[in-house]
Design an enzyme around this catalytic site. Structure first.
Site, PDB file in Angstrom:
ATOM      1  N   TYR A  11       0.824  -1.217   0.000  1.00 14.28           N
ATOM      2  CA  TYR A  11       0.000   0.000   0.000  1.00 14.28           C
ATOM      3  C   TYR A  11       0.863   1.275   0.000  1.00 14.28           C
ATOM      4  CZ  TYR A  11      -3.257   3.434   2.103  1.00 14.28           C
ATOM      5  OH  TYR A  11      -3.995   4.548   2.390  1.00 14.28           O
ATOM      6  N   ASP A  31       9.544  -7.282  -3.552  1.00 12.91           N
ATOM      7  CA  ASP A  31       8.462  -7.714  -2.651  1.00 12.91           C
ATOM      8  C   ASP A  31       8.335  -9.241  -2.769  1.00 12.91           C
ATOM      9  OD1 ASP A  31       5.821  -5.767  -1.598  1.00 12.91           O
ATOM     10  OD2 ASP A  31       5.666  -7.942  -1.431  1.00 12.91           O
ATOM     11  N   SER A 124       6.410   3.527  13.268  1.00 14.41           N
ATOM     12  CA  SER A 124       4.997   3.784  13.563  1.00 14.41           C
ATOM     13  C   SER A 124       4.863   4.581  14.850  1.00 14.41           C
ATOM     14  CB  SER A 124       4.303   2.435  13.720  1.00 14.41           C
ATOM     15  OG  SER A 124       3.064   2.587  14.360  1.00 14.41           O
ATOM     16  N   ALA A 125       3.769   5.328  14.930  1.00 12.43           N
ATOM     17  CA  ALA A 125       3.464   6.079  16.154  1.00 12.43           C
ATOM     18  C   ALA A 125       3.281   5.143  17.342  1.00 12.43           C
ATOM     19  CB  ALA A 125       2.193   6.890  15.939  1.00 12.43           C
ATOM     20  N   THR A 126       3.077   3.885  17.070  1.00 14.99           N
ATOM     21  CA  THR A 126       2.876   2.914  18.150  1.00 14.99           C
ATOM     22  C   THR A 126       4.100   2.818  19.072  1.00 14.99           C
ATOM     23  OG1 THR A 126       2.026   0.693  18.611  1.00 14.99           O
ATOM     24  CG2 THR A 126       3.623   0.840  16.859  1.00 14.99           C
ATOM     25  N   TYR A 150       3.784  -6.690  16.932  1.00 15.93           N
ATOM     26  CA  TYR A 150       4.060  -5.858  15.747  1.00 15.93           C
ATOM     27  C   TYR A 150       4.793  -4.585  16.170  1.00 15.93           C
ATOM     28  CZ  TYR A 150       3.157  -2.070  12.465  1.00 15.93           C
ATOM     29  OH  TYR A 150       3.311  -0.968  11.651  1.00 15.93           O
ATOM     30  N   LYS A 154       8.829  -2.875  15.518  1.00 12.42           N
ATOM     31  CA  LYS A 154       9.209  -1.507  15.120  1.00 12.42           C
ATOM     32  C   LYS A 154      10.219  -0.935  16.117  1.00 12.42           C
ATOM     33  CE  LYS A 154       6.686  -1.294  11.453  1.00 12.42           C
ATOM     34  NZ  LYS A 154       7.364  -1.524  10.185  1.00 12.42           N
ATOM     35  N   LEU A 201     -10.039   0.933  10.318  1.00 10.16           N
ATOM     36  CA  LEU A 201     -11.300   1.644  10.092  1.00 10.16           C
ATOM     37  C   LEU A 201     -11.594   1.934   8.616  1.00 10.16           C
ATOM     38  CD1 LEU A 201     -13.755   3.123  11.309  1.00 10.16           C
ATOM     39  CD2 LEU A 201     -12.345   5.178  11.389  1.00 10.16           C
TER      40      LEU A 201
HETATM   41  P1  NAD Z   1       1.577  -3.607   3.096  1.00  6.04           P
HETATM   42  O1  NAD Z   1       1.358  -4.933   3.716  1.00  6.04           O
HETATM   43  O2  NAD Z   1       0.597  -3.130   2.092  1.00  6.04           O
HETATM   44  O3  NAD Z   1       3.035  -3.553   2.430  1.00  6.04           O
HETATM   45  C1  NAD Z   1       4.129  -4.271   2.943  1.00  6.04           C
HETATM   46  C2  NAD Z   1       4.713  -5.087   1.800  1.00  6.04           C
HETATM   47  O4  NAD Z   1       5.813  -5.826   2.295  1.00  6.04           O
HETATM   48  C3  NAD Z   1       3.712  -6.090   1.209  1.00  6.04           C
HETATM   49  O5  NAD Z   1       3.624  -5.907  -0.176  1.00  6.04           O
HETATM   50  C4  NAD Z   1       4.312  -7.438   1.554  1.00  6.04           C
HETATM   51  O6  NAD Z   1       4.050  -8.402   0.553  1.00  6.04           O
HETATM   52  C5  NAD Z   1       5.782  -7.107   1.699  1.00  6.04           C
HETATM   53  N1  NAD Z   1       6.554  -8.001   2.567  1.00  6.04           N
HETATM   54  C6  NAD Z   1       6.278  -8.369   3.847  1.00  6.04           C
HETATM   55  N2  NAD Z   1       7.235  -9.198   4.312  1.00  6.04           N
HETATM   56  C7  NAD Z   1       8.153  -9.324   3.316  1.00  6.04           C
HETATM   57  C8  NAD Z   1       9.374 -10.039   3.181  1.00  6.04           C
HETATM   58  N3  NAD Z   1       9.847 -10.823   4.156  1.00  6.04           N
HETATM   59  N4  NAD Z   1      10.064  -9.936   2.015  1.00  6.04           N
HETATM   60  C9  NAD Z   1       9.594  -9.179   0.995  1.00  6.04           C
HETATM   61  N5  NAD Z   1       8.446  -8.484   1.057  1.00  6.04           N
HETATM   62  C10 NAD Z   1       7.728  -8.563   2.208  1.00  6.04           C
HETATM   63  O7  NAD Z   1       1.723  -2.549   4.274  1.00  6.04           O
HETATM   64  P2  NAD Z   1       1.798  -0.954   4.209  1.00  6.04           P
HETATM   65  O8  NAD Z   1       0.574  -0.432   4.856  1.00  6.04           O
HETATM   66  O9  NAD Z   1       2.167  -0.511   2.867  1.00  6.04           O
HETATM   67  O10 NAD Z   1       2.991  -0.705   5.230  1.00  6.04           O
HETATM   68  C11 NAD Z   1       4.325  -0.517   4.792  1.00  6.04           C
HETATM   69  C12 NAD Z   1       5.210  -0.389   6.009  1.00  6.04           C
HETATM   70  O11 NAD Z   1       4.780   0.700   6.794  1.00  6.04           O
HETATM   71  C13 NAD Z   1       5.198  -1.609   6.922  1.00  6.04           C
HETATM   72  O12 NAD Z   1       6.490  -1.838   7.415  1.00  6.04           O
HETATM   73  C14 NAD Z   1       4.263  -1.195   8.040  1.00  6.04           C
HETATM   74  O13 NAD Z   1       4.538  -1.868   9.231  1.00  6.04           O
HETATM   75  C15 NAD Z   1       4.575   0.288   8.142  1.00  6.04           C
HETATM   76  N6  NAD Z   1       3.465   1.046   8.737  1.00  6.04           N
HETATM   77  C16 NAD Z   1       2.233   0.951   8.172  1.00  6.04           C
HETATM   78  C17 NAD Z   1       1.177   1.638   8.742  1.00  6.04           C
HETATM   79  C18 NAD Z   1      -0.207   1.513   8.174  1.00  6.04           C
HETATM   80  O14 NAD Z   1      -1.160   1.838   8.849  1.00  6.04           O
HETATM   81  N7  NAD Z   1      -0.394   1.080   6.940  1.00  6.04           N
HETATM   82  C19 NAD Z   1       1.394   2.445   9.875  1.00  6.04           C
HETATM   83  C20 NAD Z   1       2.674   2.535  10.411  1.00  6.04           C
HETATM   84  C21 NAD Z   1       3.715   1.832   9.815  1.00  6.04           C
HETATM   85  C1  UD1 Z   2      -3.730   0.780  13.985  1.00  8.09           C
HETATM   86  C2  UD1 Z   2      -2.739  -0.027  14.785  1.00  8.09           C
HETATM   87  C3  UD1 Z   2      -1.470   0.776  14.978  1.00  8.09           C
HETATM   88  C4  UD1 Z   2      -0.935   1.263  13.649  1.00  8.09           C
HETATM   89  C5  UD1 Z   2      -2.034   2.077  12.973  1.00  8.09           C
HETATM   90  C6  UD1 Z   2      -1.586   2.608  11.662  1.00  8.09           C
HETATM   91  C7  UD1 Z   2      -4.213  -1.385  16.168  1.00  8.09           C
HETATM   92  C8  UD1 Z   2      -4.675  -1.686  17.582  1.00  8.09           C
HETATM   93  N1  UD1 Z   2      -3.332  -0.392  16.061  1.00  8.09           N
HETATM   94  O1  UD1 Z   2      -4.053   1.921  14.730  1.00  8.09           O
HETATM   95  O2  UD1 Z   2      -0.489  -0.007  15.612  1.00  8.09           O
HETATM   96  O3  UD1 Z   2       0.214   2.058  13.819  1.00  8.09           O
HETATM   97  O4  UD1 Z   2      -3.167   1.226  12.789  1.00  8.09           O
HETATM   98  O5  UD1 Z   2      -2.648   2.861  10.828  1.00  8.09           O
HETATM   99  O6  UD1 Z   2      -4.627  -2.041  15.223  1.00  8.09           O
HETATM  100  N2  UD1 Z   2     -12.425   1.412  14.546  1.00  8.09           N
HETATM  101  C9  UD1 Z   2     -13.802   1.200  14.644  1.00  8.09           C
HETATM  102  N3  UD1 Z   2     -14.352   0.219  13.868  1.00  8.09           N
HETATM  103  C10 UD1 Z   2     -13.612  -0.563  13.024  1.00  8.09           C
HETATM  104  C11 UD1 Z   2     -12.210  -0.348  12.955  1.00  8.09           C
HETATM  105  C12 UD1 Z   2     -11.652   0.642  13.748  1.00  8.09           C
HETATM  106  O7  UD1 Z   2     -14.493   1.872  15.371  1.00  8.09           O
HETATM  107  O8  UD1 Z   2     -14.173  -1.456  12.367  1.00  8.09           O
HETATM  108  C13 UD1 Z   2     -11.833   2.494  15.347  1.00  8.09           C
HETATM  109  C14 UD1 Z   2     -10.769   2.027  16.312  1.00  8.09           C
HETATM  110  O9  UD1 Z   2     -11.344   1.671  17.527  1.00  8.09           O
HETATM  111  C15 UD1 Z   2      -9.900   3.271  16.399  1.00  8.09           C
HETATM  112  C16 UD1 Z   2     -10.032   3.944  15.018  1.00  8.09           C
HETATM  113  O10 UD1 Z   2     -11.205   3.381  14.452  1.00  8.09           O
HETATM  114  O11 UD1 Z   2     -10.426   4.135  17.356  1.00  8.09           O
HETATM  115  C17 UD1 Z   2      -8.866   3.687  14.114  1.00  8.09           C
HETATM  116  O12 UD1 Z   2      -8.612   2.285  14.077  1.00  8.09           O
HETATM  117  P1  UD1 Z   2      -7.566   1.626  13.093  1.00  8.09           P
HETATM  118  O13 UD1 Z   2      -7.814   2.083  11.712  1.00  8.09           O
HETATM  119  O14 UD1 Z   2      -7.560   0.158  13.354  1.00  8.09           O
HETATM  120  O15 UD1 Z   2      -6.187   2.273  13.518  1.00  8.09           O
HETATM  121  P2  UD1 Z   2      -5.510   2.350  14.985  1.00  8.09           P
HETATM  122  O16 UD1 Z   2      -6.116   1.387  15.905  1.00  8.09           O
HETATM  123  O17 UD1 Z   2      -5.430   3.769  15.376  1.00  8.09           O
END
Ligand code: NAD
Ligand code: UD1
Length: 339
Positions: A11, A31, A124-126, A150, A154, A201
């Site tokens: 993504y 990937d 991540s903010a986590t 997870y 990070k 969400l």
């Molecule tokens: P995503 O799953 O869409 O993309 C991650 C990609 O990595 C996927 O295409 C997957 O196939 C690939 N992948 C996983 N393990 C692999 C491996 N061992 N070798 C090669 N490819 C591998 O996720 P995303 O939302 O695009 O997230 C990208 C990065 O950002 C991740 O590291 C995720 O933890 C971090 N991140 C995402 C979010 C979010 O909410 N989407 C928030 C904070 C951090």
């Molecule tokens: C999630 C991850 C967090 C990550 C972040 C990045 C969890 C517990 N945390 O955060 O580690 O860094 O994504 O995007 O998964 N909600 C609903 N109904 C739903 C889904 C979600 O009400 O069906 C609410 C949740 O309670 C939350 C908000 O929507 O309050 C956002 O949820 P979500 O999109 O899962 O993200 P986070 O939990 O903030």
């Protein structure tokens, strides 16, 4: 500059490829498709207007990773590859540690051998943990232990990179702490395509809007927030991608360790998000209030001022644009990439 984009079929990686090519960088995309597919790469190539090299590789394979660096001339690694589902990581923590840590370590070893010194990491903010004051800023100490395996991967990779900067002369590590990435490319050709029932969400709401799921469940309406639902800092994925391009300038300055939030600085409630999406898709989306989800924090958002000061980067797109773009992607591709 030649940039290896790991997880570039995913993504955030796919959207970042477009911004990198636009900014004039050469990309090598890699990937293993554990959470993505070749169709995403094909569409990204089209949007980029070039046939960038793509390598199917599992980064936990140390030998294959090393060979990739033999084959391509790489200056910088942008490391998106990783498993990211918080709930799943609680069920199969060992697999999460193996995938995420091994991938980072194999890259770092190959980089060391090939004298590649620039690493940009998707954090991540986590990492700030439950007790950090809001808004989160970069001087807030990270938590000793995140709320999920997870999150711990990070934290651990952040520690590994901090140590690498100390030990390897000229090594630069940029740790980008994302808040809640949502949205899709304006073309509607690429976007978030989770498998199964989404946990997050925005993709859940999008599936209700497109008729694949019946009803949105809002987890908790009794939080101490203006409308009782949780507040998050939703950031458009294209703004996030642009933040990565801005971060490359830090690498060019030989930054050593550079840690930065990528968020908007605004908290939006779940209810506000659902209402904005209803406006985008032109119909009232059905929702009901449900119990709080274990582990959710009531509210958090970024202090984005350091990113502005250091990178000259500010997130520009608002909530309505995020929802419009998700709707565009989802309505054009009701089955995601498997149309
Ligand atoms: P995503 O799953 O869409 O993309 C991650 C990609 O990595 C996927 O295409 C997957 O196939 C690939 N992948 C996983 N393990 C692999 C491996 N061992 N070798 C090669 N490819 C591998 O996720 P995303 O939302 O695009 O997230 C990208 C990065 O950002 C991740 O590291 C995720 O933890 C971090 N991140 C995402 C979010 C979010 O909410 N989407 C928030 C904070 C951090
Ligand atoms: C999630 C991850 C967090 C990550 C972040 C990045 C969890 C517990 N945390 O955060 O580690 O860094 O994504 O995007 O998964 N909600 C609903 N109904 C739903 C889904 C979600 O009400 O069906 C609410 C949740 O309670 C939350 C908000 O929507 O309050 C956002 O949820 P979500 O999109 O899962 O993200 P986070 O939990 O903030």
């Amino acid at each position: 500059m030649n940039i290896l984009v790991t997880g570039g079929a995913g993504y955030i990686g796919s959207h970042t490829c477009i911004e990198l090519v636009k900014a004039g960088y050469n990309i090598i995309v890699a990937d293993n498709f554990v959470n993505s597919c070749m169709e995403a790469v094909n569409r990204t190539r089209k949007l980029c207007g070039i046939n960038f090299p793509f390598v199917e590789i599992d980064f936990t394979d140390y030998e294959a990773t090393d060979q990739l660096f033999d084959k391509y001339n790489i200056d910088t690694v942008m490391h998106f590859a990783g498993l990211k589902a918080v709930g799943e990581s609680c069920k199969i923590p060992v697999e999460y540690y193996k995938n995420n840590l091994d991938s980072a370590l194999s890259l770092l070893l190959a980089m060391k051998k090939h004298n590649v010194k620039n690493f940009i990491f998707s954090s991540s903010a986590t990492v700030y943990g439950a007790d950090a004051p809001i808004p989160y800023n970069e001087s807030t100490p990270v938590s000793r232990c995140a709320s999920s395996p997870y999150g711990n991967t990070k934290l651990m990779i952040e520690y590994i990179l901090k140590d690498a900067v100390k030990a390897i002369p000229g090594f630069n590590a940029v740790l980008l702490r994302y808040f809640n990435p949502v949205g899709a490319h304006e073309s509607g050709e690429i976007g978030e395509d989770p498998t199964g029932i989404p946990n997050n969400l925005m993709p859940y709401v999008a599936k209700v809007a497109v008729g694949k799921l019946d009803m949105i469940h809002i987890f908790g309406n009794d939080y101490d927030t203006p409308d009782g639902t949780c507040l998050r800092d939703y950031i458009h994925v294209v703004d996030l991608a642009k933040g990565h391009v801005a971060a490359i300038n830090k690498i060019k300055e030989d930054c050593g360790l550079f840690v930065c939030n990528l968020g908007t600085g605004k908290g939006t409630s779940v209810l506000e998000m659902v209402k904005a999406f209803s406006k985008s898709c032109g119909k009232e989306l059905p929702y009901e209030f449900a119990a709080r989800r274990t582990g959710d924090l009531p509210a958090f958002w970024a202090d984005p001022s350091y990113a502005k000061e250091q990178l000259g980067w500010v997130a520009k797109k608002g909530i309505q644009e995020m929802c419009d773009d998700v709707w565009h992607w989802q309505s054009k591709n009701p089955n995601g990439y498997s149309n």
